[in-house]
Design an enzyme around this catalytic site. Structure first.
Site: not given
Ligand code: F6P
Length: 342
Positions: A112, A135
Site C-alpha cells: 500500500g 508478509d
Molecule cells: O501486513 C502485515 C500484516 O501483519 C498482515 O499479515 C496482517 O493481515 C495485517 O498486517 C494486520 O495488521 P493491522 O491489524 O495492523 O492492520
C-alpha cells in the site's frame, strides 16, 4: 547545496524499520552531508506537518530496536473518504513537502505504501521507496525485511506446540499472518515440521486434509501440526485457523486445538539477517537520492541491491509460485499442501 530529506514509515510495522531509518539516515548524513528529518506516523505526518529533525546521534542505538521510532499509520491520502475535513490530502502533502524544503522523501512500507509513494512521485515529489513487511509479498523485490524475523518467531512457536500436541495426542492448528500471501506459513511450516500447510496460493480440499490426518493417526503418529495462512479462503466472517480446526475436529473426531500467533509475529527485535537487509536497503536508498534516481523502490534481486520503478510496483502482490521449491520438496517428504500436486 546539501540535500534535505524526509523519512517516513507507513502501514503495519515490522522488525527492521528502525535499522532501515538508521541505514538511510547515517549514510545520508555521514557520506553525503544531507539534512534528515523524520516524518511522524506515516503519511499523516505529511498531512499534519508532524516531524522531528533526525541528527546522527538520534540514529545510534536503534539498530536492534523493534517497531518504528517514527510511528506509523494506515493513512492512505489518495483514498477518498466521505466527510473528510481535508478535501485534497495529496495537494496538502505536496504543499507541506515544499514548505519543509525537502529534496526527497523516503517511504518505508509494504504494498500500500509503495503504491502511495508511486502516486506521490507522479505528483512531482522526489520519492524513494523501501519495501518492508513480515508478509514478504511486495512485488519487485526477492525479499522484504521483517520476514526472516517473523519466520523465526512463528517457527519457535510451532516448535513449542509439537511437545504439547504430543503429550495430549492432539491436532494443533496454527494460524500465521501473511495477508493474501502464503510465504510466512510456507517457510515457518517447513522450518518447524508442519504436517499440513495451507496457503492461499494453493486450493485445499478439507476431506483430503482430514484423510491425511486420520491416516497419520492410524499409522500410530500421536499428533499432527497444521499450519494455516490467515489469507486462505474460508466462509465469510470466519477466521482461517478457527474454521479449519473446527472442521477437522467435527469430521475426524481427533481432538483439535487452534492457536492464532497474531501480532507477536511483528513485534520485537529484528533478526541479524533482517538488520543486515535493512541496513543495506537503507544505505542504498540514500545512494539513490544522492544520484537523484527518484520514483524508485530500493529492492533486492539475485542478492543485488537494485532500483525498481515505483510505477511498476503499485497495486501488485508477490505470491508464492505453485512450483516453489519448498512445496515440491515438502511434497516429496509427505507434507500435505491441501490437495495433491496437479
Ligand atoms: O501486513 C502485515 C500484516 O501483519 C498482515 O499479515 C496482517 O493481515 C495485517 O498486517 C494486520 O495488521 P493491522 O491489524 O495492523 O492492520
Amino acid at each position: 547545496m546539501n540535500k534535505k530529506i524526509g523519512i517516513l514509515s507507513a502501514g503495519g510495522d515490522c522488525p527492521g524499520i528502525n535499522a532501515t531509518i538508521r541505514g538511510v539516515g547515517k549514510t545520508a548524513i555521514v557520506e553525503y552531508g544531507m539534512e534528515v528529518i523524520g516524518i511522524l506516523d506515516g503519511f499523516s505526518g505529511l498531512i499534519y506537518n508532524d516531524y522531528l529533525p533526525l541528527e546522527e546521534k538520534m540514529l545510534s542505538g536503534i539498530l536492534n530496536l523493534g517497531g518504528t521510532i517514527l510511528g506509523t499509520s494506515r493513512e492512505k491520502p489518495f483514498k477518498k473518504k466521505d466527510n473528510d475535513p481535508i478535501a485534497d490530502k495529496p495537494l496538502l502533502i505536496k504543499q507541506n513537502y515544499d514548505k519543509l524544503g525537502l529534496d526527497a522523501l523516503v517511504c518505508i512500507g509494504g504494498n500500500g505504501t509503495q503504491k502511495t509513494a508511486g502516486q506521490l512521485a507522479q505528483l512531482g515529489l522526489h520519492v524513494v521507496g523501501i519495501p518492508k513487511t513480515i508478509d514478504n509479498d511486495v512485488w519487485g523485490t526477492d525479499v522484504t525485511f521483517g520476514f526472516d524475523t517473523a519466520v523465526q518467531i512463528a517457527s519457535e512457536a510451532i516448535d513449542r506446540l509439537h511437545s504439547t500436541a504430543n503429550s495430549h495426542k492432539r491436532v494443533m492448528v496454527i494460524e500465521v499472518m501473511g495477508h493474501k500471501a502464503g510465504w510466512l506459513a510456507l517457510y515457518s511450516g517447513m522450518a518447524s515440521g508442519g504436517d499440513v500447510i495451507l496457503i492461499p496460493e494453493l486450493e485445499y480440499d478439507l476431506d483430503r486434509v482430514n484423510e491425511v490426518l486420520l491416516n497419520r493417526s492410524k499409522k500410530g503418529k500421536p499428533y499432527s501440526i497444521v499450519v494455516v495462512a490467515e489469507g486462505i479462503e474460508v466462509p465469510d466472517g470466519r477466521r482461517a485457523g478457527e474454521y479449519i480446526a473446527q472442521s477437522i475436529q467435527e469430521s475426524t473426531r481427533l481432538e483439535t486445538r487452534e492457536t492464532v500467533l497474531g501480532y507477536i509475529q511483528r513485534g520485537g527485535s529484528p533478526s541479524p539477517m533482517d538488520r543486515i537487509l535493512s541496513t543495506r536497503l537503507g544505505s542504498y536508498a540514500a545512494d539513490l537520492i544522492h544520484r537523484e534516481e527518484f520514483g524508485m523502490m530500493a529492492a533486492i534481486r539475485d542478492n543485488q541491491a537494485v532500483a525498481v520503478p515505483l510505477s511498476e510496483v503499485g497495486g501488485k502482490t508477490r505470491l508464492v509460485p505453485e512450483d516453489h521449491y519448498l512445496i515440491t520438496e515438502g511434497r516429496k517428504m509427505g507434507v500435505f499442501f491441501g490437495s495433491p500436486a496437479s
